[in-house]
Scaffold this active site. Sequence first.
Site, short mmCIF file in Angstrom:
data_model
loop_
_atom_site.label_atom_id
_atom_site.label_comp_id
_atom_site.label_asym_id
_atom_site.label_seq_id
_atom_site.Cartn_x
_atom_site.Cartn_y
_atom_site.Cartn_z
N GLY A 120 31.12 18.87 19.69
CA GLY A 120 30.31 19.86 18.97
C GLY A 120 28.86 19.41 18.90
O GLY A 120 28.57 18.32 18.38
N GLY A 121 27.96 20.24 19.41
CA GLY A 121 26.53 19.89 19.43
C GLY A 121 25.71 20.67 18.44
O GLY A 121 24.51 20.88 18.63
N ALA B 290 23.66 24.27 1.87
CA ALA B 290 23.72 24.04 0.43
C ALA B 290 22.66 24.86 -0.30
O ALA B 290 22.94 25.46 -1.34
CB ALA B 290 23.52 22.55 0.14
N HIS C 101 -5.94 16.23 6.77
CA HIS C 101 -5.98 15.45 8.01
C HIS C 101 -5.91 13.96 7.67
O HIS C 101 -6.56 13.53 6.73
CB HIS C 101 -7.29 15.75 8.75
CG HIS C 101 -7.51 14.91 9.96
ND1 HIS C 101 -6.81 15.12 11.13
CD2 HIS C 101 -8.32 13.85 10.18
CE1 HIS C 101 -7.20 14.23 12.03
NE2 HIS C 101 -8.12 13.44 11.48
#
Length: 461
Positions: free
Chosen positions: A178-179, A313, A438
């Site tokens: 399962g990926g 959740a 930044h």
Amino acid sequence: MSESTPRSFDVLILGGGSGGYAAALRASQLGLTVGLVEESKVGGTCLHNGCIPTKALLHAAELADNAREGEKYGVNSQLHGIDMTKVNSYKQGVIDRLYRGLQGLVKSRKVHVIEGHGRLVGPDTIEVNGERYTGSNIILGTGSYARSLPGLEIGGRVITSDQALGMEWVPQRAIVLGGGVIGVEFASVWKSFGADVTIVEALPHLAPNEDEALSKGLERAFRKRGINFKVGVRFQGVEQNDSGVKVTLEDGTVLEADVMLVAVGRGPRTADLGYEEQGIRVDRGFVLTDERLHTGVANIYAVGDIVPGLQLAHRGFQQGIFVAEEIAGLAPQPIVEANIPRVTYCDPEVASVGLTEAKAKEEYGDDKVQTLEYNLGGNGKSQILGTTGFIKLVRVEDGPVVGVHMLGARVGEQIGEAQLIVSWEAHPEDVAPLIHAHPTQNEALGEAHLALAGKPLHAHD
């Protein structure tokens, strides 16, 4: 449960996970009397054997990678190994602190926790350990369990996330079946801990529910990390003995490893709880509701993983708040499923909100959708962190941004602004003048919108 626990409530909730406890806390805040039935621990899968413990493992995994790679930053650190006993005790410490906090919160809000296995036995009645409790309103929030494939037995060296979270050792070789989110997160952890990992995914891409650009970007990053994967090929069978597993795929490939993690998604926990007997419509185990999460039966609502849709959740949590406010007569706005943020915490992280490019084209037409990819190569903080990735924006022509899709270190932390942009239907021109600090990863979100608004600065026209 104490002797003083009442037998009837304004709101009676079955299941104390993210959806159930959020509903309990909000209903209590709104002056309603609340009973919360829970057979295990309040906090549910997310806190005890889901989001929180897996993220603790992923943090330990990040530290392992930092130690291993310190030299390229001029820091002469070395990784001497992984002590799973200590990793697990750190993980448990996090869970315990959060659990104590949650227990205190539930108690201070005067929520009556009824301990035991509950079953719906009437339109307003739940039976727990032979005792009956009634609620003017019932909320079902019984959550989910780690699914397997038909005929695939869990046991021994074939495990689900439940067993993987308690492992006291790091496998040398692991196969992840399962990926999706759970699969790529465990693959990421085990690789960082030194395992040789192979993911098997039947669909054409890893993270198959994400925008295709993110899926392909994640695959590139995993290749670079040395995480193996086979996509577009189905699992056929597994044999195991005392020393490991032998996995056969439908194309004839045979893979061998110490363990196989079955990460094929989570199923709704609704069997034998009396739902159908009370006339509640259930489809493949999921409880069907209207957009206001009402089941169509009496005053019964459902929240969380048992309701079809994203099993997250924070979705359950928001649904719990919604239903409590609905019961209290506040008429809250229905939750827009597409605008629920989604984060996968592997390395690099994947985060998205809103529509994928494919979904946007389906909804608005191919010629009405514009996209832009801003590469993190132009972002100062990304260079400092040594991460690659990009931010992809999906907008309607002359209209709002309807999807934000991100790949890179720490992009999960950027999803907050992204979901505001999408939920408030901002145009790129609305976001472009906002000032982003930044150097931050967050700045990349600003740069992407500048580019989409037609004034790219750190990006080539």
